[in-house]
Design a protein around this motif. Structure first.
Motif, PDB file in Angstrom:
ATOM      1  N   ALA A   1      45.951  55.141  83.952  1.00 21.92           N
ATOM      2  CA  ALA A   1      47.157  54.370  83.612  1.00 21.92           C
ATOM      3  C   ALA A   1      48.364  55.275  83.376  1.00 21.92           C
ATOM      4  N   ASN A   2      48.128  56.582  83.379  1.00 22.87           N
ATOM      5  CA  ASN A   2      49.232  57.519  83.133  1.00 22.87           C
ATOM      6  C   ASN A   2      49.487  58.457  84.298  1.00 22.87           C
ATOM      7  N   ARG A   3      48.984  58.088  85.477  1.00 21.25           N
ATOM      8  CA  ARG A   3      49.225  58.888  86.671  1.00 21.25           C
ATOM      9  C   ARG A   3      49.887  58.011  87.730  1.00 21.25           C
ATOM     10  N   GLY A   4      50.826  58.582  88.469  1.00 17.49           N
ATOM     11  CA  GLY A   4      51.471  57.844  89.554  1.00 17.49           C
ATOM     12  C   GLY A   4      50.475  57.537  90.668  1.00 17.49           C
TER      13      GLY A   4
ATOM     14  N   VAL B   1      49.512  45.903  88.583  1.00 18.36           N
ATOM     15  CA  VAL B   1      49.188  47.167  89.256  1.00 18.36           C
ATOM     16  C   VAL B   1      50.236  47.498  90.319  1.00 18.36           C
ATOM     17  N   CYS B   2      50.619  46.505  91.140  1.00 18.46           N
ATOM     18  CA  CYS B   2      51.554  46.797  92.247  1.00 18.46           C
ATOM     19  C   CYS B   2      52.986  47.041  91.773  1.00 18.46           C
ATOM     20  N   ARG B   3      53.419  46.353  90.735  1.00 17.06           N
ATOM     21  CA  ARG B   3      54.825  46.500  90.328  1.00 17.06           C
ATOM     22  C   ARG B   3      55.025  47.639  89.326  1.00 17.06           C
ATOM     23  N   ALA B   4      53.936  48.185  88.789  1.00 18.58           N
ATOM     24  CA  ALA B   4      54.052  49.248  87.775  1.00 18.58           C
ATOM     25  C   ALA B   4      54.887  50.421  88.275  1.00 18.58           C
ATOM     26  N   GLU B   5      54.782  50.706  89.580  1.00 20.76           N
ATOM     27  CA  GLU B   5      55.487  51.862  90.142  1.00 20.76           C
ATOM     28  C   GLU B   5      56.943  51.528  90.499  1.00 20.76           C
ATOM     29  N   PHE B   6      57.312  50.247  90.404  1.00 20.82           N
ATOM     30  CA  PHE B   6      58.639  49.844  90.880  1.00 20.82           C
ATOM     31  C   PHE B   6      59.524  49.268  89.783  1.00 20.82           C
ATOM     32  N   ASP B   7      59.084  48.146  89.208  1.00 20.93           N
ATOM     33  CA  ASP B   7      60.018  47.417  88.346  1.00 20.93           C
ATOM     34  C   ASP B   7      59.335  46.682  87.187  1.00 20.93           C
ATOM     35  N   LEU B   8      58.151  47.125  86.802  1.00 25.57           N
ATOM     36  CA  LEU B   8      57.425  46.375  85.762  1.00 25.57           C
ATOM     37  C   LEU B   8      58.163  46.386  84.424  1.00 25.57           C
ATOM     38  N   GLU B   9      58.862  47.475  84.130  1.00 29.07           N
ATOM     39  CA  GLU B   9      59.644  47.548  82.878  1.00 29.07           C
ATOM     40  C   GLU B   9      60.691  46.432  82.870  1.00 29.07           C
TER      41      GLU B   9
ATOM     42  N   PHE C   1      39.577  45.376  80.030  1.00 32.75           N
ATOM     43  CA  PHE C   1      40.577  44.835  80.954  1.00 32.75           C
ATOM     44  C   PHE C   1      41.925  44.735  80.244  1.00 32.75           C
ATOM     45  N   LYS C   2      41.900  44.173  79.045  1.00 34.74           N
ATOM     46  CA  LYS C   2      43.125  44.055  78.251  1.00 34.74           C
ATOM     47  C   LYS C   2      43.699  45.428  77.934  1.00 34.74           C
ATOM     48  N   ARG C   3      42.828  46.357  77.515  1.00 34.27           N
ATOM     49  CA  ARG C   3      43.314  47.702  77.173  1.00 34.27           C
ATOM     50  C   ARG C   3      43.978  48.382  78.357  1.00 34.27           C
ATOM     51  N   LEU C   4      43.407  48.181  79.553  1.00 33.93           N
ATOM     52  CA  LEU C   4      43.978  48.793  80.745  1.00 33.93           C
ATOM     53  C   LEU C   4      45.353  48.186  81.065  1.00 33.93           C
ATOM     54  N   LEU C   5      45.452  46.851  81.081  1.00 36.86           N
ATOM     55  CA  LEU C   5      46.729  46.218  81.423  1.00 36.86           C
ATOM     56  C   LEU C   5      47.806  46.614  80.414  1.00 36.86           C
ATOM     57  N   LEU C   6      47.442  46.666  79.139  1.00 37.29           N
ATOM     58  CA  LEU C   6      48.428  47.073  78.128  1.00 37.29           C
ATOM     59  C   LEU C   6      48.856  48.523  78.341  1.00 37.29           C
TER      60      LEU C   6
ATOM     61  N   LYS D   1      62.785  35.216  78.860  1.00 32.37           N
ATOM     62  CA  LYS D   1      62.545  33.842  79.298  1.00 32.37           C
ATOM     63  C   LYS D   1      61.546  33.108  78.410  1.00 32.37           C
ATOM     64  N   TYR D   2      60.505  33.813  77.946  1.00 41.25           N
ATOM     65  CA  TYR D   2      59.416  33.113  77.259  1.00 41.25           C
ATOM     66  C   TYR D   2      59.351  33.387  75.760  1.00 41.25           C
ATOM     67  N   ASP D   3      60.300  34.176  75.249  1.00 42.25           N
ATOM     68  CA  ASP D   3      60.339  34.459  73.804  1.00 42.25           C
ATOM     69  C   ASP D   3      59.056  35.079  73.278  1.00 42.25           C
ATOM     70  N   VAL D   4      58.296  35.687  74.166  1.00 38.19           N
ATOM     71  CA  VAL D   4      57.093  36.395  73.730  1.00 38.19           C
ATOM     72  C   VAL D   4      57.004  37.593  74.666  1.00 38.19           C
ATOM     73  N   SER D   5      56.559  38.730  74.165  1.00 33.73           N
ATOM     74  CA  SER D   5      56.498  39.895  75.039  1.00 33.73           C
ATOM     75  C   SER D   5      55.312  39.753  75.987  1.00 33.73           C
ATOM     76  N   LEU D   6      55.424  40.366  77.154  1.00 33.94           N
ATOM     77  CA  LEU D   6      54.326  40.340  78.121  1.00 33.94           C
ATOM     78  C   LEU D   6      53.069  40.929  77.480  1.00 33.94           C
ATOM     79  N   LYS D   7      53.252  41.989  76.697  1.00 32.35           N
ATOM     80  CA  LYS D   7      52.091  42.625  76.057  1.00 32.35           C
ATOM     81  C   LYS D   7      51.366  41.648  75.120  1.00 32.35           C
ATOM     82  N   ASP D   8      52.132  40.895  74.326  1.00 31.79           N
ATOM     83  CA  ASP D   8      51.503  39.936  73.406  1.00 31.79           C
ATOM     84  C   ASP D   8      50.796  38.826  74.178  1.00 31.79           C
ATOM     85  N   ALA D   9      51.422  38.390  75.282  1.00 29.63           N
ATOM     86  CA  ALA D   9      50.792  37.354  76.112  1.00 29.63           C
ATOM     87  C   ALA D   9      49.469  37.866  76.675  1.00 29.63           C
ATOM     88  N   LEU D  10      49.459  39.104  77.162  1.00 30.23           N
ATOM     89  CA  LEU D  10      48.227  39.688  77.707  1.00 30.23           C
ATOM     90  C   LEU D  10      47.177  39.860  76.614  1.00 30.23           C
TER      91      LEU D  10
END
Length: 315
Positions: free
Chosen positions: A42-45, A272-280, A306-311, A289-298
């Motif tokens: 998760a920390n390598r390009g 996985v696909c957008r992490a290298e482009f625009d996930l931030e 699986f959760k640990r990896l996506l986070l 839009k949803y008043d909740v962070s993506l991380k909290d939703a995940l």
């Protein structure tokens, strides 16, 4: 479009031998040290992950086979996805969407309706390299009617990608769309398809504004009322992408987590696909839009490794 911020950038102190030894250690003995695998991948390009895969293969074994035998479920799927470049992963997803009975239209729509001309050219070439098949022929064989016409038009990769806006053309296009849809008898899909597949995104934004002034209806509402099925999905995606591609992906992620059950494949594909482009940027828009962070939703929707990896990919 806009400022696209990735969450994964190449790791500065990259040492491929150190990484493959650590992964080997994580897979040896009793049980697997999943956290160690997450910390590295998760920390390598994407290209650093390719180097890891190659070096591991040269020194020990096929890394994909090793991880498949060690890991399970969605965690395994996501890790294996990370060992392909985003491009190769996308063409595998395209093939998977069309193989066997029925077509997973949502995946075709998501990948093809968000692609740039350059993406399309790379998809065609890579699809042939990976599958020894012709992407355009597969799409034509797998879709029909107006959807086939629209996707075939997109596959030409001939969208205007300038930032020029021609107000007069916007008025003309808006009128043509109105007459083809709400203002006419039955909807003339070819007009919609041509305009949505060929104009640049800023030009389309001007057209949507002109459309609303002309008809008093938001273009998305008109599409919802006038079309149905996969064609509707394509048009909605193209309109949303023209307005804001990162918001389109934020909506897809939200939909994948809403209601009963979670669509983990979509989460993996986009994160996985957008992490290298625009996930931030997608994360920022998700919160807005949803008043909740993506991380909290995940955190709420996914579990375990699986959760640990996506986070970790979301940083």
């Amino acid at each position: 479009m806009g400022n696209c911020q990735p969450t994964i950038v190449p790791y500065e102190d990259f040492d491929v031998m150190k990484d493959i030894k650590a992964i080997r250690k994580a897979c040896k003995g009793f049980g697997t040290d999943e956290q160690a695998i997450i910390d590295i991948l998760a920390n390598r390009g994407a290209f650093q992950r390719q180097e890891i895969k190659q070096a591991y293969c040269d020194k020990y074994d096929d890394l994909v086979d090793v991880l498949k035998s060690e890991l399970t479920g969605n965690f395994e799927k996501a890790i294996i996805a990370m060992l392909d470049t985003p491009l190769v992963y996308a063409v595998k997803e395209l093939r998977k969407a069309m193989k066997g009975a029925g077509t997973d239209e949502d995946v075709l729509v998501e990948i093809l309706c968000t692609a740039t001309n350059e993406d399309i050219a790379m998809f065609k070439e890579c699809y042939f390299q990976v599958h020894e098949r012709d992407l355009e022929a597969d799409i034509e064989g797998d879709t029909s009617g107006d959807v086939r016409k629209l996707l075939t038009a997109l596959m030409q990769g001939e969208r205007d990608e300038s930032y020029e806006v021609d107000e007069e053309l916007a008025e003309q296009d808006a009128t043509a769309l109105f007459e083809a849809g709400e203002g006419g008898f039955g909807t003339d899909e070819s007009t919609f398809s041509h305009i949505l597949a060929s104009r640049n995104y800023l030009q389309l934004q001007a057209t949507f504004k002109a459309y609303e002034q002309l008809s008093g209806t938001e273009i998305l509402d008109a599409i919802q009322n006038e079309t149905s099925g996969t064609l509707k999905k394509c048009y909605v995606a193209l309109v949303r992408v023209a307005k804001n591609p990162q918001l389109y992906f934020a909506r897809r992620l939200n939909k994948a987590m809403k209601g009963a059950g979670t669509d983990e494949d979509t989460l993996i594909r986009i994160i996985v696909c957008r992490a290298e482009f625009d996930l931030e940027t997608i994360k920022d828009l998700y919160l807005e839009k949803y008043d909740v962070s993506l991380k909290d939703a995940l955190r709420d929707e996914c579990g375990g490794d699986f959760k640990r990896l996506l986070l970790a990919i979301c940083h």
